[in-house]
Design a protein around this motif. Structure first.
Motif, mmCIF file in Angstrom:
data_model
loop_
_atom_site.group_PDB
_atom_site.id
_atom_site.type_symbol
_atom_site.label_atom_id
_atom_site.label_comp_id
_atom_site.label_asym_id
_atom_site.label_seq_id
_atom_site.Cartn_x
_atom_site.Cartn_y
_atom_site.Cartn_z
ATOM 1 N N SER A 96 13.956 16.021 -50.735
ATOM 2 C CA SER A 96 15.126 15.596 -49.971
ATOM 3 C C SER A 96 15.617 16.761 -49.121
ATOM 4 O O SER A 96 15.273 17.925 -49.358
ATOM 5 C CB SER A 96 16.232 15.143 -50.920
ATOM 6 N N SER A 156 18.138 20.623 -41.233
ATOM 7 C CA SER A 156 17.876 19.331 -40.588
ATOM 8 C C SER A 156 17.257 19.519 -39.206
ATOM 9 O O SER A 156 16.356 18.773 -38.817
ATOM 10 C CB SER A 156 19.164 18.521 -40.483
ATOM 11 N N ARG A 179 13.324 7.372 -45.365
ATOM 12 C CA ARG A 179 14.736 7.165 -45.689
ATOM 13 C C ARG A 179 14.849 6.206 -46.871
ATOM 14 O O ARG A 179 14.139 5.217 -46.944
ATOM 15 C CB ARG A 179 15.497 6.599 -44.501
ATOM 16 N N GLN A 180 15.751 6.572 -47.766
ATOM 17 C CA GLN A 180 16.056 5.708 -48.907
ATOM 18 C C GLN A 180 17.572 5.709 -49.053
ATOM 19 O O GLN A 180 18.146 6.718 -49.494
ATOM 20 C CB GLN A 180 15.383 6.214 -50.179
ATOM 21 N N GLY A 181 18.168 4.611 -48.649
ATOM 22 C CA GLY A 181 19.624 4.571 -48.641
ATOM 23 C C GLY A 181 20.155 5.595 -47.666
ATOM 24 O O GLY A 181 19.738 5.656 -46.525
ATOM 25 N N ARG A 182 21.057 6.437 -48.149
ATOM 26 C CA ARG A 182 21.608 7.471 -47.264
ATOM 27 C C ARG A 182 20.893 8.810 -47.398
ATOM 28 O O ARG A 182 21.319 9.813 -46.862
ATOM 29 C CB ARG A 182 23.109 7.635 -47.496
ATOM 30 N N PHE A 183 19.783 8.816 -48.109
ATOM 31 C CA PHE A 183 19.022 10.047 -48.316
ATOM 32 C C PHE A 183 17.758 10.052 -47.462
ATOM 33 O O PHE A 183 17.160 9.008 -47.216
ATOM 34 C CB PHE A 183 18.651 10.213 -49.792
ATOM 35 N N SER A 184 17.375 11.247 -47.036
ATOM 36 C CA SER A 184 16.149 11.445 -46.264
ATOM 37 C C SER A 184 15.211 12.335 -47.056
ATOM 38 O O SER A 184 15.628 13.361 -47.610
ATOM 39 C CB SER A 184 16.463 12.103 -44.923
#
Length: 121
Positions: free
Chosen positions: A47, A63, A79-84
C-alpha cells in the motif's frame, strides 16, 4: 568468436525517437527514491502507507514517485476501496535492478569520483 559488426552492436532502437525513449526509460529510474520504491515493490504488493513507512518521505512525495513509476509502466496500481496498492509489473525490472546494482558495485570507485553526473542533474 563474437560478431562485432556494426549491425550486431546496435542495441538501441533505430526509429527517430527510439534513443530518446530509452533515455526517458532510464531517467525514470534516475531518482534514488524511485529506485528504493521499485526494490521494495519487486516481490510483494504494498500500500501507499507501507511505501511511505519504508521510504520515509511524505505521503505526497511517495505518491508522486509512484505515479511516475506507474505512468512509465514500471508498477501497476490496484485500488481496493480507498486504498491503493502497487506492485512491479514486469519481472525483468528485478533483473534490471540487480544488474544495475552489480554494475554499480563493479564501478563504485569511478562512480564515486565522477564529477559530470551529480545528484539532481
Amino acid at each position: 568468436m563474437a560478431d562485432t559488426s556494426e549491425s550486431s552492436m546496435t542495441l538501441l532502437p533505430t526509429e527517430a525517437n527510439g534513443v530518446e525513449m530509452v533515455a526517458k526509460f532510464f531517467r525514470a529510474l534516475g531518482d534514488p527514491n524511485r529506485l528504493r520504491l521499485l526494490e521494495f515493490l519487486l516481490h510483494d504488493e504494498h500500500s501507499v502507507s507501507e511505501c511511505v513507512t519504508h521510504i520515509g518521505l511524505s505521503q505526497g512525495r511517495v505518491s508522486s514517485h509512484l505515479a511516475c513509476l506507474s505512468d512509465c509502466g514500471y508498477v501497476h496500481l490496484r485500488r481496493q476501496g480507498r486504498f491503493s496498492y502497487y506492485q512491479v509489473t514486469d519481472p525483468r525490472v528485478a533483473e534490471l535492478v540487480l544488474l544495475a546494482r552489480s554494475l554499480a558495485a563493479d564501478n563504485a570507485t569511478a562512480l564515486a569520483t565522477c564529477m559530470r553526473i551529480t545528484p539532481g542533474s
